[in-house]
Scaffold this motif. Structure first.
Motif, PDB file in Angstrom:
ATOM      1  N   GLN A 101    -120.189 -21.028   3.609  1.00  0.00           N
ATOM      2  CA  GLN A 101    -120.644 -20.425   2.363  1.00  0.00           C
ATOM      3  C   GLN A 101    -122.117 -20.719   2.128  1.00  0.00           C
ATOM      4  O   GLN A 101    -122.569 -21.850   2.337  1.00  0.00           O
ATOM      5  CB  GLN A 101    -119.844 -20.988   1.182  1.00  0.00           C
ATOM      6  N   CYS A 156    -111.025 -22.898   1.815  1.00  0.00           N
ATOM      7  CA  CYS A 156    -110.575 -21.783   0.977  1.00  0.00           C
ATOM      8  C   CYS A 156    -109.375 -22.168   0.119  1.00  0.00           C
ATOM      9  O   CYS A 156    -109.110 -21.530  -0.895  1.00  0.00           O
ATOM     10  CB  CYS A 156    -110.234 -20.578   1.848  1.00  0.00           C
ATOM     11  N   TRP A 185    -116.170 -29.007  -0.111  1.00  0.00           N
ATOM     12  CA  TRP A 185    -117.274 -28.789   0.826  1.00  0.00           C
ATOM     13  C   TRP A 185    -117.066 -29.731   1.995  1.00  0.00           C
ATOM     14  O   TRP A 185    -116.681 -30.887   1.798  1.00  0.00           O
ATOM     15  CB  TRP A 185    -118.606 -29.060   0.145  1.00  0.00           C
ATOM     16  N   ARG A 195    -116.634 -24.509   3.573  1.00  0.00           N
ATOM     17  CA  ARG A 195    -115.868 -24.758   2.357  1.00  0.00           C
ATOM     18  C   ARG A 195    -114.413 -24.415   2.624  1.00  0.00           C
ATOM     19  O   ARG A 195    -114.107 -23.418   3.272  1.00  0.00           O
ATOM     20  CB  ARG A 195    -116.390 -23.921   1.200  1.00  0.00           C
ATOM     21  N   ARG A 219    -125.939 -22.834   4.908  1.00  0.00           N
ATOM     22  CA  ARG A 219    -124.502 -22.588   4.784  1.00  0.00           C
ATOM     23  C   ARG A 219    -123.735 -23.865   5.111  1.00  0.00           C
ATOM     24  O   ARG A 219    -124.017 -24.537   6.097  1.00  0.00           O
ATOM     25  CB  ARG A 219    -124.057 -21.473   5.719  1.00  0.00           C
ATOM     26  N   SER A 246    -111.285 -25.705  -2.157  1.00  0.00           N
ATOM     27  CA  SER A 246    -112.707 -25.555  -2.511  1.00  0.00           C
ATOM     28  C   SER A 246    -113.578 -26.760  -2.177  1.00  0.00           C
ATOM     29  O   SER A 246    -114.704 -26.860  -2.658  1.00  0.00           O
ATOM     30  CB  SER A 246    -112.866 -25.195  -3.991  1.00  0.00           C
ATOM     31  N   SER A 256    -114.479 -21.639   5.565  1.00  0.00           N
ATOM     32  CA  SER A 256    -115.438 -20.550   5.642  1.00  0.00           C
ATOM     33  C   SER A 256    -116.842 -21.063   5.328  1.00  0.00           C
ATOM     34  O   SER A 256    -117.031 -21.795   4.349  1.00  0.00           O
ATOM     35  CB  SER A 256    -115.041 -19.479   4.623  1.00  0.00           C
TER      36      SER A 256
END
Length: 132
Positions: A55, A31, A36, A29, A26, A34, A53
């Motif tokens: 991901q 929100c 990373w 990322r 994980r 987008s 969050s």
């Protein structure tokens, strides 16, 4: 690989270091835009967003660089071992400093496809890579 120095878990990095519990890598990322984000950060460096969050991402990557360490830096450390920089297939710009396991140094090549596997050590799951 033997003895390891483990990371200290914090609210910011726990999602990364414990993701291997369910065998999924994980990465944070943003929100909003987008992007990373690795290493984990409390704020998106691209848009300054605060809504981040963890991901799940692909378990495959590519060796960008590597070196073979022959020096035991801590007592009882097993050498030699391979330290590598791996880019993740579906996370542009994210590169992990990690170890390559299950391969000899003379078998490795820059650009070689690898996949993640996890080594459980106490309360963390270290993401290591092996040839794909």
């Amino acid at each position: 690989m033997g003895i390891r120095t483990l990371p200290v878990l914090t609210p910011l990095n726990t999602s990364f270091w414990t993701a291997g519990r369910d065998r999924h890598l994980r990465i944070l990322r943003c929100c909003a835009c987008s992007s990373w984000i690795h290493p984990p950060s409390p704020i998106c460096p691209d848009c300054l967003g605060l809504d981040l969050s963890p991901q799940p991402v692909s378990d495959h990557g590519v060796v960008e660089a590597f070196t073979v360490n022959h020096q035991a830096w801590i007592p009882d450390e097993v050498v030699p071992y391979i330290v590598a920089i791996v880019s993740l297939n579906d996370c542009p710009g994210v590169r992990l400093t990690t170890n390559i396991v299950g391969a000899l140094a003379d078998e490795l090549r820059i650009g070689m496809p690898v996949r993640v596997l996890f080594e459980e050590c106490e309360d963390v799951w270290l993401p290591l890579f092996t040839p794909a």
